[in-house]
Motif scaffolding. Structure first.
Motif, PDB file in Angstrom:
ATOM      1  N   ARG A 117       7.138  -2.854   3.279  1.00 58.95           N
ATOM      2  CA  ARG A 117       6.227  -2.044   4.079  1.00 58.95           C
ATOM      3  C   ARG A 117       6.992  -1.035   4.929  1.00 58.95           C
ATOM      4  O   ARG A 117       8.153  -1.268   5.303  1.00 58.95           O
TER       5      ARG A 117
ATOM      6  N   TYR B 250       8.896   1.634  -0.133  1.00 60.75           N
ATOM      7  CA  TYR B 250       7.783   1.334  -1.034  1.00 60.75           C
ATOM      8  C   TYR B 250       8.296   0.945  -2.416  1.00 60.75           C
ATOM      9  O   TYR B 250       7.797  -0.004  -3.031  1.00 60.75           O
ATOM     10  N   ARG B 251       9.303   1.653  -2.907  1.00 59.03           N
ATOM     11  CA  ARG B 251       9.860   1.332  -4.215  1.00 59.03           C
ATOM     12  C   ARG B 251      10.550  -0.029  -4.202  1.00 59.03           C
ATOM     13  O   ARG B 251      10.689  -0.676  -5.254  1.00 59.03           O
TER      14      ARG B 251
ATOM     15  N   VAL C  22       9.300   6.139   1.282  1.00 51.65           N
ATOM     16  CA  VAL C  22       9.185   6.074  -0.177  1.00 51.65           C
ATOM     17  C   VAL C  22      10.165   5.049  -0.748  1.00 51.65           C
ATOM     18  O   VAL C  22       9.823   4.255  -1.642  1.00 51.65           O
TER      19      VAL C  22
ATOM     20  N   ASP D  28       0.831  -1.193   0.000  1.00 49.87           N
ATOM     21  CA  ASP D  28       0.000   0.000   0.000  1.00 49.87           C
ATOM     22  C   ASP D  28       0.870   1.248   0.000  1.00 49.87           C
ATOM     23  O   ASP D  28       1.822   1.358   0.780  1.00 49.87           O
ATOM     24  N   LYS D  29       0.551   2.199  -0.876  1.00 53.89           N
ATOM     25  CA  LYS D  29       1.344   3.427  -0.981  1.00 53.89           C
ATOM     26  C   LYS D  29       0.780   4.573  -0.153  1.00 53.89           C
ATOM     27  O   LYS D  29       1.317   5.687  -0.209  1.00 53.89           O
ATOM     28  N   LYS D  30      -0.294   4.324   0.607  1.00 51.64           N
ATOM     29  CA  LYS D  30      -0.898   5.422   1.359  1.00 51.64           C
ATOM     30  C   LYS D  30       0.040   5.965   2.425  1.00 51.64           C
ATOM     31  O   LYS D  30       0.115   7.175   2.647  1.00 51.64           O
TER      32      LYS D  30
ATOM     33  N   ARG E 179       9.270  -2.479  -2.632  1.00 46.97           N
ATOM     34  CA  ARG E 179       8.158  -3.380  -2.332  1.00 46.97           C
ATOM     35  C   ARG E 179       8.227  -3.899  -0.898  1.00 46.97           C
ATOM     36  O   ARG E 179       7.982  -5.073  -0.612  1.00 46.97           O
TER      37      ARG E 179
ATOM     38  N   PRO F 296       3.544   6.089   2.645  1.00 47.59           N
ATOM     39  CA  PRO F 296       4.574   7.031   2.169  1.00 47.59           C
ATOM     40  C   PRO F 296       4.003   8.331   1.630  1.00 47.59           C
ATOM     41  O   PRO F 296       4.598   9.399   1.826  1.00 47.59           O
ATOM     42  N   VAL F 297       2.850   8.262   0.965  1.00 46.04           N
ATOM     43  CA  VAL F 297       2.236   9.485   0.450  1.00 46.04           C
ATOM     44  C   VAL F 297       1.822  10.406   1.591  1.00 46.04           C
ATOM     45  O   VAL F 297       2.108  11.619   1.580  1.00 46.04           O
TER      46      VAL F 297
END
Length: 430
Positions: free
Chosen positions: A99, A94-95, A91, A25-27, A97, A29-30
């Motif tokens: 958590r 996330y890149r 970030v 889920d990218k939420k 893959r 880091p965003v």
């Protein structure tokens, strides 16, 4: 160490296997990036000159911790940089893959809060003990409600009626404590009131298979209307005899209450707070360390399989939802036996819905839900402290701060989570 997404298990410290797809889920880091940039923008565009003081002790401490004074702008910039680094780390993970680990979120959260406080309280003094002890007190009904929500949903019943259980508990505690003249009697009455609301929830949701979300919302409206009517027709005209409950006094635990910083926060509280410590430990132990807890989790995850091994699914759900109602009802007693001297209409102010958000934020775990409720209690108390010291933050923003924290927490920091598989699904045998 590995992480599981859907049906695939991906080693975190190894290169993903060919043909295996992992979804992260990218939420998180965003959201971390947005909030970090927001803090930096606040400090850059609304600079404050001066110092901020953090008072770490109260006069009654046997050992006085020193008062810490820091330059506001410099400290805020340093902590904003820490937040930006944490967001960048999230970030990068996330890149790759992977958590965002919980420790990184904790470091980020502490840095962001302290940085914001340093900027917002420029020229003033933050009473750290008062801020944290008040946050704990305000979180009491949220934690009780969250524990009730965790128990209900772990058994497969969505407990939207937490708000109604808190409000019914507050009403019963005020009236019974006033009549009997005992705060403890009011606490017991609050628990019974929570059970009665849970009884209605179980009747429609478990026995008659009505949609659990709809039942919960209807019960909240029903309790709101009923308590408002009883307040107008019964309590208000007889306030001296029916709406003047005795209060719980603060109880200082010897030795522990004298520990600097920790003692005033955790061990100079009312009996309801100490009861909360016991409730959190007991619910956690019962849910994960007892046969009863195993059955509760089984009927919430796979009721058909639980039924095949002899577990009475609906009976287990009934018992659990009644216990959950008793726990949530005790949280309502806080309002009338600790917080204010009498019952008032709509006095819970949507706390039940915030408690439900804490359940989701805490991923249906008692300890995590408790920490989430403490976060929301901190946000609520922060608005009062900043208003007192004359912070430049607009009062309208401070009033909505607890709800903003709730939205951000559930929308981003919780990441990907999965409720119990049978949560909200009525069980029909055969």
């Amino acid at each position: 160490m590995s992480t599981t997404t859907g049906e695939a298990s991906i080693p975190l410290d190894e290169t993903p296997l060919a043909g295996v797809t992992t979804v992260i889920d990218k939420k998180a880091p965003v959201l971390l990036s947005v909030l970090a940039v927001g803090l930096a923008a606040i400090v850059a565009f609304f600079p404050e000159s001066g110092d901020t003081t953090f008072r770490l002790a109260v006069p009654s401490d046997f050992a006085q911790l020193p008062t810490v004074t820091v330059p506001s702008t410099l400290t805020a910039w340093v902590l904003a940089a820490v937040c930006l680094l944490c967001a960048a780390g999230s970030v990068v993970l996330y890149r790759q893959r992977r958590r965002t680990p919980m420790w990184l979120v904790i470091v980020y959260s502490v840095a962001w809060v302290v940085g914001f406080l340093t900027w917002a309280a420029t020229g003033g003094t933050i009473p750290v003990v008062g801020l944290l002890s008040g946050s704990l007190a305000l979180a009491v009904p949220l934690v009780f409600g969250a524990l009730g929500g965790v128990l209900g949903e772990r058994s497969g019943v969505v407990n939207i009626a937490i708000e109604g259980q808190l409000l019914a508990g507050a009403f019963a505690a005020a009236m019974i404590a006033s009549v009997v003249g005992s705060a403890w009697a009011g606490l017991v009455a609050a628990s019974v009131a929570g059970v009665l609301v849970a009884l209605l929830l179980g009747l429609f949701a478990i026995s008659y298979f009505v949609d659990q979300v709809i039942v919960g919302v209807v019960l909240n409206v029903l309790v709101l209307g009923l308590t408002s009517f009883m307040f107008t027709q019964v309590l208000a005209p007889n306030a001296d005899t029916l709406n003047s409950p005795p209060h719980f006094d603060r109880l200082v635990i010897p030795v522990l209450g004298d520990i600097p910083l920790i003692g005033p926060i955790f061990f100079r509280q009312t009996p309801i707070v100490y009861l909360l410590y016991v409730a959190v430990a007991l619910v956690t132990w019962a849910l994960y360390r007892t046969k009863w807890g195993l059955r509760v989790r089984a009927v919430g995850e796979h009721p058909t399989a639980a039924d095949t091994v002899g577990i009475k699914v609906n009976r287990t759900r009934w018992r659990t939802i009644l216990i959950a109602g008793a726990v949530a009802g005790m949280g309502g007693a806080f309002y009338t036996l600790v917080s204010v001297p009498q019952f008032n209409r709509e006095m819970t102010g949507g706390a039940g819905y915030i408690a439900l958000a804490a359940v989701i934020f805490g991923k249906w775990d008692p300890i995590r839900a408790t920490l989430a409720a403490l976060l929301f209690g901190f946000a609520t108390n922060l608005q009062g402290v900043l208003s007192v010291i004359g912070s430049p933050v607009p009062s309208q923003f401070m009033l909505m701060l607890p709800y903003v924290v709730t939205i951000f927490a559930v929308a981003g920091l919780v990441g990907r989570s999965r409720p119990p598989a049978a949560d909200g699904i009525p069980y029909r045998k055969g």
